[in-house]
Design a protein around this motif. Structure first.
Motif, PDB file in Angstrom:
ATOM      1  N   THR A 266       0.837  -1.210   0.000  1.00 15.17           N
ATOM      2  CA  THR A 266       0.000   0.000   0.000  1.00 15.17           C
ATOM      3  C   THR A 266       0.864   1.249   0.000  1.00 15.17           C
ATOM      4  N   ALA A 267       1.839   1.289   0.925  1.00 17.21           N
ATOM      5  CA  ALA A 267       2.750   2.441   0.994  1.00 17.21           C
ATOM      6  C   ALA A 267       3.549   2.573  -0.296  1.00 17.21           C
ATOM      7  N   ASN A 268       3.977   1.434  -0.839  1.00 11.88           N
ATOM      8  CA  ASN A 268       4.766   1.456  -2.072  1.00 11.88           C
ATOM      9  C   ASN A 268       3.948   1.968  -3.254  1.00 11.88           C
ATOM     10  N   THR A 269       2.683   1.544  -3.344  1.00  6.48           N
ATOM     11  CA  THR A 269       1.819   1.976  -4.441  1.00  6.48           C
ATOM     12  C   THR A 269       1.491   3.458  -4.340  1.00  6.48           C
ATOM     13  N   ILE A 270       1.180   3.914  -3.125  1.00  5.99           N
ATOM     14  CA  ILE A 270       0.886   5.342  -2.929  1.00  5.99           C
ATOM     15  C   ILE A 270       2.105   6.188  -3.259  1.00  5.99           C
ATOM     16  N   LYS A 271       3.272   5.650  -2.997  1.00  4.68           N
ATOM     17  CA  LYS A 271       4.512   6.395  -3.225  1.00  4.68           C
ATOM     18  C   LYS A 271       4.812   6.601  -4.708  1.00  4.68           C
ATOM     19  N   ILE A 272       4.325   5.709  -5.569  1.00  8.35           N
ATOM     20  CA  ILE A 272       4.696   5.731  -6.982  1.00  8.35           C
ATOM     21  C   ILE A 272       4.351   7.050  -7.661  1.00  8.35           C
ATOM     22  N   VAL A 273       3.094   7.536  -7.466  1.00 10.59           N
ATOM     23  CA  VAL A 273       2.654   8.740  -8.177  1.00 10.59           C
ATOM     24  C   VAL A 273       3.447   9.980  -7.760  1.00 10.59           C
ATOM     25  N   PRO A 274       3.550  10.303  -6.440  1.00 12.97           N
ATOM     26  CA  PRO A 274       4.350  11.483  -6.096  1.00 12.97           C
ATOM     27  C   PRO A 274       5.820  11.326  -6.445  1.00 12.97           C
ATOM     28  N   TYR A 275       6.341  10.095  -6.309  1.00 13.56           N
ATOM     29  CA  TYR A 275       7.757   9.889  -6.625  1.00 13.56           C
ATOM     30  C   TYR A 275       8.031  10.143  -8.108  1.00 13.56           C
ATOM     31  N   CYS A 276       7.227   9.498  -8.973  1.00 14.20           N
ATOM     32  CA  CYS A 276       7.409   9.694 -10.421  1.00 14.20           C
ATOM     33  C   CYS A 276       7.137  11.138 -10.818  1.00 14.20           C
ATOM     34  N   GLY A 277       6.099  11.738 -10.215  1.00 11.26           N
ATOM     35  CA  GLY A 277       5.770  13.119 -10.539  1.00 11.26           C
ATOM     36  C   GLY A 277       6.894  14.074 -10.181  1.00 11.26           C
TER      37      GLY A 277
END
Length: 341
Positions: A266-277
């Motif tokens: 869950t934490a990893n998936t939520i992290k993807i969008v702000p990280y990539c952005g």
């Protein structure tokens, strides 16, 4: 991120490094929660949101940025080794016309990633050890102290514990990337060269999400192996005890259930969008500053091209043209580079 020939190699390296450093720092709290969930420390026993509260209660805000410096420092040598190895592998697999198939390109990228991971793996172990400890009662004080203490107390191999899982995880990761790549045209109903920046951003998020989910069990076991140590309190806080890689898989599935291999997803998936952005945004901002300095655009705050400048020229070629025109028109009274061009 597409290569821009208007940047020098050092400028590209700095842009990627700055973007990675900033995006990792901002999303560090999610990374800490993810790793604690993978290892199985007591913080993660009550779910995603409660983990944040427990970390804050026990360690304060500082607890969300443990290990971040080690993670950021790992970016620069990792990027350098990965880029160098990837270029050499791609060159070996190209045909006479300079073409390389998608499968071979992904294989080259995966192998380059493994080589880069081998060179920087001790820093990843350091990051894990710093994250799992309580920063108010630390076992390790700094990155150098962590590396030194692990080496003196557990031996050199401890700094590479679980590395084979990086190699094994590269296969499902590459398969996930390739699956997304092959279906992009169907998803957008247009060829890749017409993709907008927003489409490329979405593609990056999708590829990261699918690829990381497929390879996630390997990373979970790897983090447990990095964390476990008889010299740490509670054996590093790992929720199962094991003697090796296969035994770790068996003990996790036997005692925690197969779905526990995806703890922290869950934490990893939520992290993807702000990280990539943040990664794409910071890279573009840094790139604009470099393009402005090189003379390709009129301002670092805009993409407006400098009038009369040939955008196909490389930085060194453009500099030579500038010197040539300056010498040719020396004393002519013309002060504008655009007019001289």
């Amino acid at each position: 991120m597409k290569k821009d020939n208007r940047l020098t190699s050092s400028q590209s390296f700095v842009c990627v490094g700055f973007a990675g450093f900033f995006s990792k720092t901002v999303t560090s709290p999610l990374e800490v929660v993810k790793i604690k969930s993978q290892v199985g420390t007591f913080h993660s026993k009550e779910g995603f949101l409660q983990t944040f509260l427990i970390i804050y209660k026990n360690e304060g805000l500082r607890g969300f940025w443990k290990g971040n410096l080690a993670s950021c420092l790992r970016l620069f040598p990792y990027s350098a080794v990965h880029l160098t190895t990837y270029k050499k592998l791609v060159h070996l697999h190209m045909d006479e016309l300079g073409f390389i198939s998608p499968w071979r390109a992904i294989f080259a990228g995966g192998l380059a990633g493994v080589v880069a991971a081998l060179a920087t793996y001790p820093l990843e172990v350091t990051e894990t050890r710093l994250i799992i400890q309580n920063c108010r009662q630390p076992t390790y004080i700094s990155i150098v102290h962590t590396l030194s203490k692990i080496y003196r107390g557990e031996g050199l191999l401890a700094l590479y514990r679980g590395f084979s899982l990086t190699v094994l995880g590269a296969f499902p990761f590459s398969a996930g990337c390739y699956g997304i790549y092959m279906n992009l045209e169907k998803l957008w109903q247009e060829p890749p060269f017409r993709f907008t920046p927003m489409q490329n951003f979405i593609n990056g998020c999708l590829a990261a999400g699918v690829a990381q989910t497929l390879s996630y069990p390997f990373e979970t076991v790897k983090r447990k192996m990095q964390a476990q140590s008889a010299r740490l309190p509670h054996f590093g806080g790992v929720d199962v005890h094991f003697s090796g890689i296969i035994d770790c898989f068996i003990q996790v599935v036997k005692n925690k259930g197969i779905l526990s291999l995806w703890n922290g997803l869950t934490a990893n998936t939520i992290k993807i969008v702000p990280y990539c952005g943040l990664l794409f945004t910071c890279f573009e901002m840094c790139k604009q500053v470099c393009l402005y300095r090189n003379g390709y655009i009129v301002s670092p705050l805009s993409y407006q091209l400098t009038p009369g400048v040939d955008q196909s020229l490389g930085p060194n070629e453009l500099e030579e043209v500038k010197r040539y025109l300056k010498n040719r028109n020396f004393g002519s009274g013309e002060s504008s580079f655009g007019n001289r061009w």
